[in-house]
Enzyme design. Sequence first.
Site, PDB file in Angstrom:
ATOM      1  N   ARG A 286       0.828  -1.205   0.000  1.00  0.00           N
ATOM      2  CA  ARG A 286       0.000   0.000   0.000  1.00  0.00           C
ATOM      3  C   ARG A 286       0.864   1.257   0.000  1.00  0.00           C
ATOM      4  O   ARG A 286       1.963   1.275   0.559  1.00  0.00           O
ATOM      5  CB  ARG A 286      -0.910   0.007   1.230  1.00  0.00           C
TER       6      ARG A 286
ATOM      7  N   HIS B 185       4.739   5.029  11.348  1.00  0.00           N
ATOM      8  CA  HIS B 185       3.389   4.606  11.725  1.00  0.00           C
ATOM      9  C   HIS B 185       3.391   4.040  13.147  1.00  0.00           C
ATOM     10  O   HIS B 185       4.211   3.191  13.486  1.00  0.00           O
ATOM     11  CB  HIS B 185       2.890   3.507  10.789  1.00  0.00           C
TER      12      HIS B 185
ATOM     13  N   ASN C 159      -1.757   9.121  13.248  1.00  0.00           N
ATOM     14  CA  ASN C 159      -1.151   7.816  13.485  1.00  0.00           C
ATOM     15  C   ASN C 159       0.350   7.822  13.215  1.00  0.00           C
ATOM     16  O   ASN C 159       0.989   6.777  13.258  1.00  0.00           O
ATOM     17  CB  ASN C 159      -1.836   6.759  12.584  1.00  0.00           C
TER      18      ASN C 159
ATOM     19  N   ASN D 258      12.970   3.153  13.269  1.00  0.00           N
ATOM     20  CA  ASN D 258      11.815   2.816  12.451  1.00  0.00           C
ATOM     21  C   ASN D 258      12.106   1.672  11.484  1.00  0.00           C
ATOM     22  O   ASN D 258      11.282   0.774  11.290  1.00  0.00           O
ATOM     23  CB  ASN D 258      11.365   4.058  11.674  1.00  0.00           C
TER      24      ASN D 258
ATOM     25  N   GLU E 236       7.464  -5.447  14.622  1.00  0.00           N
ATOM     26  CA  GLU E 236       6.187  -5.480  13.910  1.00  0.00           C
ATOM     27  C   GLU E 236       6.117  -6.677  12.957  1.00  0.00           C
ATOM     28  O   GLU E 236       5.063  -7.319  12.816  1.00  0.00           O
ATOM     29  CB  GLU E 236       5.987  -4.168  13.144  1.00  0.00           C
TER      30      GLU E 236
END
Length: 257
Positions: A71, A105, A126, A135, A143
Site C-alpha cells: 500500500r 506509523h 497515526n 523505524n 512489527e
Amino acid sequence: MRNLQRHLAIACSMVSAAAYADNCLMECPAGVNNGKTITRSVYTLKNNATTKFADWVAYHVTTKTISGPTRKRNWKTDPSLADGNTLEPSDYKNAYATIHTDRGHQVPLASFSNTPDWAQLNFLSNITPQSSALNQGPWNKLENAVRQYVKSGHDVYVVSGPLYESYFASLPNTDKTHTIPSGYFKVIAEKSGSTVKASAFIMEQTAGRYDDYCDTEVTVNEAEQRSGIDFMPGLSVIDEPETEGTLGGLIAELGCS
C-alpha cells in the site's frame, strides 16, 4: 436519491467497521484524560493536542488483516481533528535531512494491508517523527515478528505509543508547538480462553538500526508506569500480577529465546 446514497454509504461503512473494529483487549487504554479519542475500523487512538501525536493507539491484528498488496504512503491530515490539534504533511518537510526521522506509523500499514480502510493508517494522527534507525530497524523487526506469529493462526492485540522522558529534536519546518517522543512502548497481548498473555517493549529514539528488539522487553507494569497509561483496564486483579508483572509472556512466540 441523494439521501438514499448517503444512507447506503453509512451502512457500508458500518459493515466495514464491524468486520475489524474490535481494537482493544480487556477494554481500551485509560489514564490519559486530555485529547480526543477516535475509533475507526482499523484502530482506536487517543490524540494529544499539545504534543500533536497520539498518546496511544490500539489495534487487533488477525490473519484477515495482513498479507494484502503493498500500500502507498499517501500522507493526510486527520479529518476528524481540528487543524491546530494535529500536524499536516508540510510540517514534515526536511525532517529526514535535518533530524534523521521517518514518518513512523504507530499502527503499521502492513498489518492492515488487506483491509478496505488501510488508507486511514496514513492519517498523521497515526504518525510520529521516528528515528530512521529505529523505524527501519528494531521497531520494524518487532512489527514483522507480530505478523509472523499471526500468520501461524493466532490473533493479537497491540497498544503502541510515545514516551516523553527527554528531549530528542524538533521538526524544522513547522511553526506548530509540538513535542517529538524520546522513545516508544509497544504492548502485545493474546487471550486464549480465560488466560491473557502479554509482552511489552520500550525502545528509545537513539536505538541503533541493528539493535535486537528482544533486548528491549520490559514488564507491562513498567511500560504503564513510564507512560501513565493502563493498557488493559478490564484485566481482573487476580490476573493482573501474572500478566503485567512478569517478563516472558509472548516473548518466545515473537521470535525471542
